[in-house]
Design a protein around this motif. Structure first.
Motif, PDB file in Angstrom:
ATOM      1  N   GLY A 150       0.789  -1.217   0.000  1.00  0.00           N
ATOM      2  CA  GLY A 150       0.000   0.000   0.000  1.00  0.00           C
ATOM      3  C   GLY A 150       0.823   1.271   0.000  1.00  0.00           C
ATOM      4  O   GLY A 150       0.330   2.344   0.272  1.00  0.00           O
ATOM      5  N   ARG A 151       2.076   1.152  -0.325  1.00  0.00           N
ATOM      6  CA  ARG A 151       2.995   2.284  -0.338  1.00  0.00           C
ATOM      7  C   ARG A 151       2.983   2.929  -1.715  1.00  0.00           C
ATOM      8  O   ARG A 151       2.862   2.261  -2.719  1.00  0.00           O
ATOM      9  CB  ARG A 151       4.401   1.772  -0.019  1.00  0.00           C
ATOM     10  N   ARG A 152       3.119   4.238  -1.737  1.00  0.00           N
ATOM     11  CA  ARG A 152       3.248   4.962  -2.996  1.00  0.00           C
ATOM     12  C   ARG A 152       4.487   4.454  -3.714  1.00  0.00           C
ATOM     13  O   ARG A 152       5.517   4.181  -3.108  1.00  0.00           O
ATOM     14  CB  ARG A 152       3.381   6.457  -2.709  1.00  0.00           C
ATOM     15  N   ALA A 153       4.404   4.305  -5.022  1.00  0.00           N
ATOM     16  CA  ALA A 153       5.553   3.828  -5.801  1.00  0.00           C
ATOM     17  C   ALA A 153       6.740   4.758  -5.601  1.00  0.00           C
ATOM     18  O   ALA A 153       6.604   5.971  -5.591  1.00  0.00           O
ATOM     19  CB  ALA A 153       5.188   3.749  -7.282  1.00  0.00           C
ATOM     20  N   GLU A 154       7.921   4.197  -5.425  1.00  0.00           N
ATOM     21  CA  GLU A 154       9.127   4.959  -5.128  1.00  0.00           C
ATOM     22  C   GLU A 154       9.492   6.021  -6.157  1.00  0.00           C
ATOM     23  O   GLU A 154       9.946   7.082  -5.788  1.00  0.00           O
ATOM     24  CB  GLU A 154      10.315   4.017  -4.927  1.00  0.00           C
ATOM     25  N   PRO A 155       9.320   5.781  -7.481  1.00  0.00           N
ATOM     26  CA  PRO A 155       9.725   6.824  -8.424  1.00  0.00           C
ATOM     27  C   PRO A 155       9.032   8.160  -8.195  1.00  0.00           C
ATOM     28  O   PRO A 155       9.531   9.188  -8.565  1.00  0.00           O
ATOM     29  CB  PRO A 155       9.365   6.235  -9.791  1.00  0.00           C
ATOM     30  N   GLY A 156       7.890   8.172  -7.522  1.00  0.00           N
ATOM     31  CA  GLY A 156       7.184   9.406  -7.225  1.00  0.00           C
ATOM     32  C   GLY A 156       7.943  10.322  -6.280  1.00  0.00           C
ATOM     33  O   GLY A 156       7.569  11.456  -6.072  1.00  0.00           O
ATOM     34  N   ARG A 157       9.013   9.841  -5.704  1.00  0.00           N
ATOM     35  CA  ARG A 157       9.796  10.641  -4.775  1.00  0.00           C
ATOM     36  C   ARG A 157      10.845  11.486  -5.486  1.00  0.00           C
ATOM     37  O   ARG A 157      11.604  12.183  -4.840  1.00  0.00           O
ATOM     38  CB  ARG A 157      10.484   9.736  -3.759  1.00  0.00           C
ATOM     39  N   SER A 158      10.931  11.454  -6.778  1.00  0.00           N
ATOM     40  CA  SER A 158      12.020  12.124  -7.486  1.00  0.00           C
ATOM     41  C   SER A 158      12.078  13.625  -7.203  1.00  0.00           C
ATOM     42  O   SER A 158      13.160  14.171  -7.044  1.00  0.00           O
ATOM     43  CB  SER A 158      11.945  11.853  -8.983  1.00  0.00           C
ATOM     44  N   ARG A 159      10.956  14.296  -7.130  1.00  0.00           N
ATOM     45  CA  ARG A 159      10.971  15.735  -6.833  1.00  0.00           C
ATOM     46  C   ARG A 159      11.510  15.979  -5.425  1.00  0.00           C
ATOM     47  O   ARG A 159      12.317  16.877  -5.202  1.00  0.00           O
ATOM     48  CB  ARG A 159       9.588  16.333  -6.997  1.00  0.00           C
ATOM     49  N   GLU A 160      11.074  15.174  -4.476  1.00  0.00           N
ATOM     50  CA  GLU A 160      11.557  15.267  -3.103  1.00  0.00           C
ATOM     51  C   GLU A 160      13.075  15.042  -3.068  1.00  0.00           C
ATOM     52  O   GLU A 160      13.796  15.766  -2.394  1.00  0.00           O
ATOM     53  CB  GLU A 160      10.842  14.212  -2.258  1.00  0.00           C
ATOM     54  N   ASP A 161      13.561  14.057  -3.809  1.00  0.00           N
ATOM     55  CA  ASP A 161      14.996  13.777  -3.855  1.00  0.00           C
ATOM     56  C   ASP A 161      15.767  14.914  -4.506  1.00  0.00           C
ATOM     57  O   ASP A 161      16.839  15.287  -4.037  1.00  0.00           O
ATOM     58  CB  ASP A 161      15.274  12.469  -4.603  1.00  0.00           C
ATOM     59  N   ARG A 162      15.228  15.492  -5.585  1.00  0.00           N
ATOM     60  CA  ARG A 162      15.898  16.634  -6.231  1.00  0.00           C
ATOM     61  C   ARG A 162      15.999  17.811  -5.271  1.00  0.00           C
ATOM     62  O   ARG A 162      17.018  18.496  -5.219  1.00  0.00           O
ATOM     63  CB  ARG A 162      15.154  17.035  -7.503  1.00  0.00           C
ATOM     64  N   ASP A 163      14.930  18.039  -4.518  1.00  0.00           N
ATOM     65  CA  ASP A 163      14.941  19.130  -3.547  1.00  0.00           C
ATOM     66  C   ASP A 163      16.017  18.899  -2.489  1.00  0.00           C
ATOM     67  O   ASP A 163      16.708  19.829  -2.093  1.00  0.00           O
ATOM     68  CB  ASP A 163      13.573  19.280  -2.876  1.00  0.00           C
ATOM     69  N   ARG A 164      16.173  17.653  -2.034  1.00  0.00           N
ATOM     70  CA  ARG A 164      17.215  17.341  -1.047  1.00  0.00           C
ATOM     71  C   ARG A 164      18.594  17.649  -1.606  1.00  0.00           C
ATOM     72  O   ARG A 164      19.437  18.209  -0.921  1.00  0.00           O
ATOM     73  CB  ARG A 164      17.149  15.868  -0.647  1.00  0.00           C
ATOM     74  N   ALA A 165      18.841  17.238  -2.841  1.00  0.00           N
ATOM     75  CA  ALA A 165      20.152  17.469  -3.451  1.00  0.00           C
ATOM     76  C   ALA A 165      20.411  18.962  -3.621  1.00  0.00           C
ATOM     77  O   ALA A 165      21.514  19.441  -3.370  1.00  0.00           O
ATOM     78  CB  ALA A 165      20.243  16.752  -4.795  1.00  0.00           C
ATOM     79  N   ALA A 166      19.396  19.702  -4.046  1.00  0.00           N
ATOM     80  CA  ALA A 166      19.561  21.137  -4.280  1.00  0.00           C
ATOM     81  C   ALA A 166      19.855  21.896  -2.989  1.00  0.00           C
ATOM     82  O   ALA A 166      20.595  22.877  -2.999  1.00  0.00           O
ATOM     83  CB  ALA A 166      18.306  21.703  -4.950  1.00  0.00           C
ATOM     84  N   THR A 167      19.291  21.450  -1.884  1.00  0.00           N
ATOM     85  CA  THR A 167      19.477  22.154  -0.616  1.00  0.00           C
ATOM     86  C   THR A 167      20.604  21.568   0.227  1.00  0.00           C
ATOM     87  O   THR A 167      20.911  22.094   1.291  1.00  0.00           O
ATOM     88  CB  THR A 167      18.179  22.107   0.217  1.00  0.00           C
ATOM     89  N   GLY A 168      21.197  20.469  -0.221  1.00  0.00           N
ATOM     90  CA  GLY A 168      22.249  19.817   0.545  1.00  0.00           C
ATOM     91  C   GLY A 168      21.722  18.936   1.660  1.00  0.00           C
ATOM     92  O   GLY A 168      22.477  18.485   2.514  1.00  0.00           O
ATOM     93  N   ALA A 169      20.411  18.683   1.678  1.00  0.00           N
ATOM     94  CA  ALA A 169      19.798  17.850   2.721  1.00  0.00           C
ATOM     95  C   ALA A 169      19.938  16.360   2.430  1.00  0.00           C
ATOM     96  O   ALA A 169      19.557  15.538   3.250  1.00  0.00           O
ATOM     97  CB  ALA A 169      18.321  18.214   2.885  1.00  0.00           C
ATOM     98  N   GLY A 170      20.461  16.030   1.261  1.00  0.00           N
ATOM     99  CA  GLY A 170      20.634  14.626   0.925  1.00  0.00           C
ATOM    100  C   GLY A 170      21.031  14.449  -0.521  1.00  0.00           C
ATOM    101  O   GLY A 170      21.133  15.423  -1.276  1.00  0.00           O
ATOM    102  N   TYR A 171      21.275  13.198  -0.870  1.00  0.00           N
ATOM    103  CA  TYR A 171      21.714  12.881  -2.220  1.00  0.00           C
ATOM    104  C   TYR A 171      20.952  11.676  -2.757  1.00  0.00           C
ATOM    105  O   TYR A 171      20.966  10.624  -2.128  1.00  0.00           O
ATOM    106  CB  TYR A 171      23.212  12.546  -2.228  1.00  0.00           C
TER     107      TYR A 171
END
Length: 149
Positions: A5-26
């Motif tokens: 029942g989890r949202r498909a992982e590829p839907g997190r791409s915007r969240e991941d891009r935001d992390r990389a842009a802000t230095g909060a993650g890679y």
């Protein structure tokens, strides 16, 4: 939605891009070496780095499993993060039913530390998570990164 029942992982791409842009993650793609096809993703979250912790999460599509890439990706990120980012502690949160992911974490050198009840919202429900930790002791990560041919 996946089988839990989890949202498909590829839907997190915007969240991941935001992390990389802000230095909060890679975010990183997991790519099979024999045909250069992406088969999953691994991310390093640094939100808790000021407290000495970083978190890793990963997933691999069914067709990419059993080929060595699933172990190679966390082993590579686990070797890189303490060395280059100075993260004293790395941690993984794995749903207790996911024994394959738990085996991979342990193979890479993480130790199961306990169960966090109702730790995370997944697919509209609170889920338990097993927490796995690895301390940056200055020792090399168990084994070495491998590539799948």
């Amino acid at each position: 939605m996946n089988r839990r029942g989890r949202r498909a992982e590829p839907g997190r791409s915007r969240e991941d891009r935001d992390r990389a842009a802000t230095g909060a993650g890679y975010p990183f793609a997991i790519v099979r070496s024999r045909d250069r096809r992406p088969v999953g993703a691994i991310g390093l979250r640094l939100r808790d780095l000021p407290e000495g912790r970083a978190s890793i999460g990963y997933w691999v599509v069914a067709s990419g499993r059993g080929q060595g890439v699933t172990r190679a990706a966390p082993r590579t990120v686990t070797g890189w993060a303490p060395r280059d980012l100075g993260a004293p502690r790395l941690q993984l949160f794995i749903e207790p039913w996911n024994t394959a992911s738990a085996r991979i974490a342990e193979d890479v050198g993480y130790r199961r530390e306990g169960l966090l009840r109702g730790w995370q919202q997944v697919g509209g429900r609170r889920r338990d998570m097993a927490v796995y930790g690895l301390l940056n002791s200055g020792e090399p990560v168990v084994g070495r990164a491998v590539t799948a041919d």
